[in-house]
Design an enzyme around this catalytic site. Structure first.
Site, PDB file in Angstrom:
ATOM      1  N   GLU A 260     -25.751  -2.379 -33.251  1.00  0.00           N
ATOM      2  CA  GLU A 260     -25.299  -1.050 -32.804  1.00  0.00           C
ATOM      3  C   GLU A 260     -24.492  -1.099 -31.519  1.00  0.00           C
ATOM      4  O   GLU A 260     -24.938  -1.600 -30.480  1.00  0.00           O
ATOM      5  CB  GLU A 260     -26.501  -0.115 -32.612  1.00  0.00           C
ATOM      6  N   LYS A 276     -27.749   5.959 -37.562  1.00  0.00           N
ATOM      7  CA  LYS A 276     -28.899   6.708 -38.047  1.00  0.00           C
ATOM      8  C   LYS A 276     -28.865   6.686 -39.567  1.00  0.00           C
ATOM      9  O   LYS A 276     -27.885   7.125 -40.180  1.00  0.00           O
ATOM     10  CB  LYS A 276     -28.895   8.162 -37.549  1.00  0.00           C
TER      11      LYS A 276
END
Length: 456
Positions: A260, A276
């Site tokens: 990420e 997400k």
């Protein structure tokens, strides 16, 4: 003054300085650029008790200390060279900026544990793994003479020729780690984590929050013969990640297998890419494709992603010009060795009156690993999670003397001290979350690290 030297790619890759002897920074980026440095000129350390620069205690706030350090050695960006043209690099732990929003410290947090360590590196080696090029960059600060920069380049080049350490991303399949097998143990049983999920849902139903990221932790005793860098090599070889990193200080080593991106700054443009939505990878291609399609079509996962996108749009609006914050990618699928993720991309144009510290304080920690609303979610995390996060969910980052910067989110990250190996894994909890499924997702996220530790 910045000076640079193009060096032989194979020399740069095959002959790196010994890692275990000195503070060391290594970070890979999704553009296939790797930045490496060691032996920092300065070290800024932030704990709950105090702030020190090279063992000298600084007065004032965390923001004042950061602003002082980040403006010590300004340098114009030199076109045609990699972005990190010497500067500050290191780790900001999850709680590093808690004091800005009066978030309570975790009751288990030791006051003398470093919440952030940023090092000033005046020589940086940048290697482009795709183009097979390498450049060594040095600046004359703090000594002030151009010959000093040339001397630094010559010293590094000589050092590269003396040592024999292979880069993780270039390991061959025949190489094996010499580490002993290590088996992570959860710090709570499955039903306890599931109860934390249920308690989080209760807060959501009461209207406190829309979402919170709740994590569990794992630990193992560190064998005397365990070599963190060998583990990093093996993990990066078996489970490549676009934001991997390795950071070594005298007290702790961080091995990050992070997928990420947190945010980057280039000129007046800022970009953030929250994750997400997760599904595990499956060995059967048909079943794996079905899970990808299920993830892309999931109303729950897309709603969860949308909530974090809105949160980060709000964070960016605190530092960007009106109307410039745009979602350029929403719920795009990214697949890794052990999981599939939904990733969104948000960009903005920075206001002229903001600096690096203003940006950090506006965005830190990342919304994807806290929740929405952000402050209340952090308060609930501090209440529910039994083990402090330390570096987990913070950021490994670099800040160039020119003002450019880049950062990851420290998920899929191993914290290694003299005695213990510790890992966390978390999940975004929303109103219709299934506690059993959330537990399974957290186990899938830690599986690549656990497998490499157990089967070196």
């Amino acid at each position: 003054m910045l000076q640079h030297l193009m060096i032989n790619y194979d020399l740069a890759v095959a002959n790196l300085p010994a890692l275990s002897q000195k503070p060391y920074f290594y970070q890979q980026h999704c553009d296939n650029t790797v930045y490496v440095s060691h032996s920092p000129r300065h070290v800024l350390t932030i704990t709950q008790q105090q702030i020190t620069l090279d063992d000298v205690v600084l007065g004032g706030t965390v923001e004042q200390a950061l602003r002082h350090c980040l403006t010590l050695y300004p340098l114009p960006h030199q076109q045609g060279l990699p972005d990190f043209q010497t500067g500050w690099a290191g780790v900001m732990g999850y709680a590093a900026l808690h004091n800005l929003e009066h978030i309570p410290h975790h009751q288990g947090q030791q006051a003398d544990t470093a919440q952030a360590v940023l090092c000033f590196y005046d020589v940086v080696l940048a290697i482009n793994l795709q183009d097979r090029t390498a450049v060594l960059m040095a600046n004359a600060y703090p000594d002030g003479a151009s010959q000093c920069a040339a001397d630094k380049l010559a010293a590094w080049q000589a050092e590269l020729a003396q040592h024999r350490h292979s880069f993780a991303t270039l390991r061959t399949s025949s190489e094996r780690s010499s580490n002993p097998p290590i088996h992570l143990q959860p710090d709570m049983p499955a039903h306890t984590f599931q109860n934390l999920v249920r308690r989080t849902i209760t807060y959501i139903q009461a209207g406190d929050i829309y979402q919170a990221n709740i994590a569990q932790s794992f630990h193992a005793a560190r064998p005397t013969e365990f070599q963190p860098y060998a583990f990093f090599q093996e993990l990066a070889h078996r489970s490549p990640a676009p934001w991997a990193g390795y950071f070594c200080t005298k007290d702790v080593t961080l091995v990050s297998n992070s997928p990420e991106h947190f945010f980057s700054v280039r000129g007046n443009t800022i970009i953030t890419k929250p994750i997400k939505g997760t599904r595990p990878r499956l060995n059967d291609p048909v079943d794996d494709l079905a899970l990808q399609q299920e993830l892309l079509a999931s109303p729950k996962e897309r709603a969860e992603n949308l909530m974090i996108v809105d949160l980060l749009r709000n964070d960016l609006m605190r530092v960007c010009t009106a109307g410039s914050v745009v979602v350029t990618g929403f719920c795009d699928l990214e697949s890794y060795q052990n999981v599939h993720h939904l990733v969104s991309t948000i960009t903005g144009r920075l206001r002229q009156d903001v600096d690096t510290v203003t940006i950090l304080t506006a965005l830190f920690p990342g919304g994807s690993i806290t929740g929405a609303p952000k402050i209340r979610a952090q308060q609930i995390i501090a209440e529910l999670e039994p083990v402090p996060r330390d570096a987990y969910c913070g950021s490994m980052l670099w800040i160039s003397n020119s003002g450019r910067m880049d950062s990851n989110i420290l998920i899929r990250t191993v914290m290694i001290d003299h005695d213990t190996i510790r890992v966390h894994a978390g999940c975004g909890i929303v109103a219709d979350a299934d506690p059993v499924a959330e537990y399974a997702e957290s186990m899938a996220k830690v599986s690549a690290i656990a497998n490499v530790l157990a089967n070196p």
